[in-house]
Motif scaffolding. Structure first.
Motif, PDB file in Angstrom:
ATOM      1  N   ALA A 161       0.829  -1.204   0.000  1.00  0.00           N
ATOM      2  CA  ALA A 161       0.000   0.000   0.000  1.00  0.00           C
ATOM      3  C   ALA A 161       0.866   1.257   0.000  1.00  0.00           C
ATOM      4  O   ALA A 161       0.609   2.202  -0.753  1.00  0.00           O
ATOM      5  N   LEU A 162       1.929   1.256   0.804  1.00  0.00           N
ATOM      6  CA  LEU A 162       2.801   2.426   0.873  1.00  0.00           C
ATOM      7  C   LEU A 162       3.551   2.635  -0.435  1.00  0.00           C
ATOM      8  O   LEU A 162       3.718   3.776  -0.890  1.00  0.00           O
ATOM      9  N   ALA A 163       4.020   1.534  -1.033  1.00  0.00           N
ATOM     10  CA  ALA A 163       4.719   1.651  -2.317  1.00  0.00           C
ATOM     11  C   ALA A 163       3.791   2.216  -3.386  1.00  0.00           C
ATOM     12  O   ALA A 163       4.201   3.044  -4.216  1.00  0.00           O
ATOM     13  N   THR A 164       2.533   1.790  -3.357  1.00  0.00           N
ATOM     14  CA  THR A 164       1.555   2.304  -4.314  1.00  0.00           C
ATOM     15  C   THR A 164       1.314   3.793  -4.110  1.00  0.00           C
ATOM     16  O   THR A 164       1.319   4.587  -5.070  1.00  0.00           O
ATOM     17  N   ILE A 165       1.112   4.177  -2.863  1.00  0.00           N
ATOM     18  CA  ILE A 165       0.841   5.582  -2.554  1.00  0.00           C
ATOM     19  C   ILE A 165       2.028   6.463  -2.929  1.00  0.00           C
ATOM     20  O   ILE A 165       1.885   7.489  -3.611  1.00  0.00           O
ATOM     21  N   ARG A 166       3.206   6.055  -2.511  1.00  0.00           N
ATOM     22  CA  ARG A 166       4.393   6.866  -2.801  1.00  0.00           C
ATOM     23  C   ARG A 166       4.642   6.968  -4.305  1.00  0.00           C
ATOM     24  O   ARG A 166       5.005   8.028  -4.820  1.00  0.00           O
ATOM     25  N   GLY A 167       4.441   5.853  -5.006  1.00  0.00           N
ATOM     26  CA  GLY A 167       4.649   5.872  -6.446  1.00  0.00           C
ATOM     27  C   GLY A 167       3.694   6.806  -7.153  1.00  0.00           C
ATOM     28  O   GLY A 167       4.101   7.562  -8.047  1.00  0.00           O
ATOM     29  N   LEU A 168       2.435   6.793  -6.750  1.00  0.00           N
ATOM     30  CA  LEU A 168       1.455   7.687  -7.369  1.00  0.00           C
ATOM     31  C   LEU A 168       1.772   9.148  -7.066  1.00  0.00           C
ATOM     32  O   LEU A 168       1.641  10.015  -7.938  1.00  0.00           O
ATOM     33  N   VAL A 169       2.190   9.427  -5.821  1.00  0.00           N
ATOM     34  CA  VAL A 169       2.493  10.805  -5.456  1.00  0.00           C
ATOM     35  C   VAL A 169       3.678  11.328  -6.261  1.00  0.00           C
ATOM     36  O   VAL A 169       3.690  12.499  -6.680  1.00  0.00           O
ATOM     37  N   VAL A 170       4.652  10.473  -6.523  1.00  0.00           N
ATOM     38  CA  VAL A 170       5.813  10.899  -7.309  1.00  0.00           C
ATOM     39  C   VAL A 170       5.398  11.295  -8.721  1.00  0.00           C
ATOM     40  O   VAL A 170       6.019  12.167  -9.343  1.00  0.00           O
ATOM     41  N   LEU A 171       4.332  10.686  -9.241  1.00  0.00           N
ATOM     42  CA  LEU A 171       3.852  11.051 -10.571  1.00  0.00           C
ATOM     43  C   LEU A 171       3.547  12.534 -10.695  1.00  0.00           C
ATOM     44  O   LEU A 171       3.681  13.124 -11.764  1.00  0.00           O
ATOM     45  N   ASP A 172       3.127  13.121  -9.579  1.00  0.00           N
ATOM     46  CA  ASP A 172       2.709  14.519  -9.613  1.00  0.00           C
ATOM     47  C   ASP A 172       3.750  15.464  -9.035  1.00  0.00           C
ATOM     48  O   ASP A 172       3.417  16.572  -8.583  1.00  0.00           O
ATOM     49  N   THR A 173       5.015  15.060  -9.037  1.00  0.00           N
ATOM     50  CA  THR A 173       6.068  15.926  -8.522  1.00  0.00           C
ATOM     51  C   THR A 173       6.086  17.272  -9.224  1.00  0.00           C
ATOM     52  O   THR A 173       6.339  18.323  -8.617  1.00  0.00           O
ATOM     53  N   LEU A 174       5.794  17.287 -10.513  1.00  0.00           N
ATOM     54  CA  LEU A 174       5.821  18.531 -11.286  1.00  0.00           C
ATOM     55  C   LEU A 174       4.463  19.224 -11.354  1.00  0.00           C
ATOM     56  O   LEU A 174       4.332  20.259 -12.014  1.00  0.00           O
TER      57      LEU A 174
END
Length: 212
Positions: free
Chosen positions: A173-186
């Motif tokens: 769950a954490l890997a999924t959340i962190r990965g999705l959040v990184v998508l929106d870094t910009l």
């Protein structure tokens, strides 16, 4: 002849703070200012001078508490971790039991990452990859954060917590959340990540329900 007022006299209702209280207030102001600078300016532009100015303290006061920028920023990250843990545990305890608890618990985890503060700490962690001094400061904080998050997960998902694969589910769950959040870094609005989170959460809920 009346005695002159003592230098320790204060106006009614406003007792003078002692040295320890003043020192703690200065330290808190520096930590808050460091986090604000990280969010607004990023790691590269978060200088000790800028933090001191934002905190409203002198450079000497800053150096009294933190000798280096890395020490200050690591302390700010640690402060944020502790505050995050307290707030999330309180929010977890307030969640009602029932069918929607897993989804709400996952949303609570999501909200703790999908925000500007996480993006700021991500910037800090990224720079630590090539900065040995900063990395040395951050590794123990990261370990405390991992322990804190696992403790939170046991509060959020009590029915699944006794399963042998519980920690692996939480890590997924954490890997999924962190990965999705990184998508929106910009992208400051997190719109793309939020759109994908709904589908990802549904799959995670199914996994947690199957484990309970």
């Amino acid at each position: 002849m009346a005695a002159s007022p003592s230098s320790n006299t204060t106006s009614p209702g406003r007792p003078r703070r002692n040295q320890a209280e003043r020192s703690a207030a200065t330290r808190q102001a520096l930590l808050d200012a460091a986090l604000e600078c990280l969010v607004e300016d990023g790691y590269a532009n978060t200088t000790t001078a800028r933090v001191a100015e934002r905190a409203g303290v002198s450079r000497g006061a800053h150096l009294h508490h933190f000798q280096t920028r890395d020490a200050l920023l690591a302390a700010a990250a640690d402060h944020l971790t502790k505050r995050r843990g307290e707030q999330l545990l309180a929010a977890a305890d307030a969640l009602p039991p029932g069918h929607d608890r897993v989804a709400r618990g996952l949303d609570l985890l999501w909200s703790s990452y999908a925000n500007p503060l996480y993006q700021a700490t991500l910037d800090l962690w990224t720079h630590a990859r090539t900065d040995a001094e900063l990395r040395e400061h951050l590794i123990p904080i990261e370990r405390r954060l991992d322990r804190q998050t696992m403790e939170l997960a046991r509060h959020l998902f009590p029915e699944a917590a006794s399963r042998p694969d519980f920690e692996r589910l939480v890590e997924l769950a954490l890997a999924t959340i962190r990965g999705l959040v990184v998508l929106d870094t910009l992208h400051a609005d997190n719109a793309r990540a939020r759109k994908q989170w709904a589908a990802a959460r549904a799959q995670l809920v199914a996994l947690f329900d199957a484990a309970s």
